[in-house]
Design an enzyme around this catalytic site. Structure first.
Site, PDB file in Angstrom:
ATOM      1  N   TYR A  75       1.741   9.629  -0.322  1.00  0.00           N
ATOM      2  CA  TYR A  75       0.909  10.756   0.091  1.00  0.00           C
ATOM      3  C   TYR A  75       1.449  12.081  -0.452  1.00  0.00           C
ATOM      4  O   TYR A  75       1.000  13.153  -0.054  1.00  0.00           O
ATOM      5  CB  TYR A  75       0.818  10.813   1.628  1.00  0.00           C
ATOM      6  N   LYS A 108       8.804  -2.950   1.661  1.00  0.00           N
ATOM      7  CA  LYS A 108       8.567  -3.828   0.510  1.00  0.00           C
ATOM      8  C   LYS A 108       9.745  -3.634  -0.461  1.00  0.00           C
ATOM      9  O   LYS A 108       9.579  -3.382  -1.658  1.00  0.00           O
ATOM     10  CB  LYS A 108       7.216  -3.450  -0.130  1.00  0.00           C
ATOM     11  N   ASP A 145       3.929  -7.641   3.836  1.00  0.00           N
ATOM     12  CA  ASP A 145       2.897  -8.692   3.783  1.00  0.00           C
ATOM     13  C   ASP A 145       3.120  -9.721   4.887  1.00  0.00           C
ATOM     14  O   ASP A 145       2.188 -10.133   5.571  1.00  0.00           O
ATOM     15  CB  ASP A 145       2.805  -9.346   2.390  1.00  0.00           C
ATOM     16  N   ASP A 173      -0.037   3.670   7.717  1.00  0.00           N
ATOM     17  CA  ASP A 173      -1.472   3.969   7.781  1.00  0.00           C
ATOM     18  C   ASP A 173      -2.281   2.665   7.842  1.00  0.00           C
ATOM     19  O   ASP A 173      -3.145   2.479   8.701  1.00  0.00           O
ATOM     20  CB  ASP A 173      -1.839   4.776   6.506  1.00  0.00           C
TER      21      ASP A 173
END
Ligand code: NAD
Length: 336
Positions: free
Chosen positions: A126, A173, A206, A230
């Site tokens: 962002y 991740k 994931d 988000d």
């Protein structure tokens, strides 16, 4: 005690849910003066500023905001107002409690879900730093800093300690983004050492998404960088009946802006169909922040009572009531 709050109704369903939340807050009897600050696409385009000066002046004075959603153009146009506001006021922690409400029919109605999401709110993808290197080749910069990662980690662990939460799970991740997510994860891991009474776990995003759907009741406090936070927030909202009911708070050192997880919902705007629960429950967080714990408790209980009765619920949660009818029901309970 008197309080001042900057009310930003926003656009889309924003003005409808903001009006409902204001009515509910006032029915608790709290002494609050609203400073209304309009913010929508027309104002942004006309003023040429993402955040108009009057809004900044107001929030710098009141330090507290209650905000409806603001539409962001997709694939072009001006920057997200929400992102700019969070960065400008350094609202570094996005806090989103996700809890089953009595009587809401969802795929997990029979499961007691009670988790709190802590999303870093100022950086990551962002940052808005995007470049077209050569024609049709674009990069987006993912910015992760030790300062911001440590701040959100400490905020989440402090919350867990104060609220008797048992576990914090950091979601990342770092197997792929070894430097960026690696730094975020290192900060979470290091911070966890100061909170040995709280169980600390790590999950790759994931796998976390799958676990959330398979065993949502196992999650307690979730700690994530901005983008995963988000996405996982909307996923989590889906587990408890949808975006209509999940509240949120953007917290900084000096300012706090309370707003629902949901967006401006253009598909139902202006039709009286919006569920104002999410902004009412965001107002509960606001009242708690103001130190008005009794009023906060009364508003939370009134919303829960209307859900438990189940007769005046909005369409998104299986009822047929309008925004106003639901709000009337909450106000009736508060005034009883
Ligand atoms: P959205 O959250 O607005 O809507 C997603 C779906 O949920 C829609 O079907 C909508 O009708 C439903 N929904 C959302 N809130 C609801 C409510 N209170 N009651 C009943 N149903 C509700 O997401 P979107 O459609 O992806 O985004 C629309 C716009 O909102 C975009 O411009 C986006 O950038 C913006 N947005 C703003 C904020 C914010 O201001 N904080 C947050 C998210 C999205």
């Amino acid at each position: 005690m008197s309080h001042y709050c900057t009310l930003i109704p926003g656009d889309g369903i924003g003005p409808e849910v903001a009006q409902a939340a204001v009515r509910a807050v006032e029915a608790t009897g709290v002494d609050i003066t609203w400073r209304r600050a309009e913010l929508n696409e027309a104002i942004i385009l006309e003023s040429g500023k993402t955040i108009p000066q009057y809004l900044l002046d107001s929030i710098n004075e009141t330090k507290i905001g209650l905000k409806g959603p603001v539409t962001t153009p997709v694939g072009g146009g001006f920057q997200s107002v929400n992102v700019v506001l969070r960065k400008t006021l350094d609202l570094f922690a996005n806090v989103r409690p996700v809890k089953t409400l009595p009587g809401v029919k969802s795929r997990f109605s029979d499961v007691a879900i009670d988790m709190v999401i802590f999303r870093e709110n100022t950086e990551d993808l962002y940052s808005g730093l995007e470049h077209e290197i050569v024609k049709d080749v674009v990069t987006s910069l993912k910015v992760i800093t030790r300062t911001a990662s440590e701040k959100i980690a400490r905020y989440a662990f402090n919350y867990a300690r104060k609220n008797g939460r048992k576990q914090v799970v950091a979601i990342h991740k770092a197997n792929i983004m070894k430097l960026a997510d690696g730094l975020f994860l290192r900060c979470c891991r290091e911070t966890s050492k100061d909170y040995l009474e709280i169980d600390y776990k790590e999950l790759i995003v994931d796998n976390a998404s799958m676990q959330l759907v398979m065993r949502p009741e196992k999650f307690d406090v979730l700690l994530l960088p901005n983008l995963y936070g988000d996405i996982v927030s909307d996923l989590a909202a889906g587990l408890v009946g949808g975006l209509g009911i999940v509240p949120g708070a953007n917290m900084g050192e000096t300012h706090a802006v309370f707003e629902a997880v949901h967006g401006s919902a253009p598909d139902i705007a202006g039709q009286g169909k919006a569920n104002p629960t999410a902004l009412m429950l965001s107002s509960v967080m606001m009242l708690t922040h103001m130190g008005e714990t009794q009023c906060a408790h009364r508003l939370q209980s009134a919303v829960e009572a209307v859900y438990a009765e189940g007769k005046t619920l909005t369409i998104d949660v299986g009822g047929s009531a309008s925004t106003q009818e639901f709000t009337d029901a909450v106000v009736r309970v508060l005034r009883a």
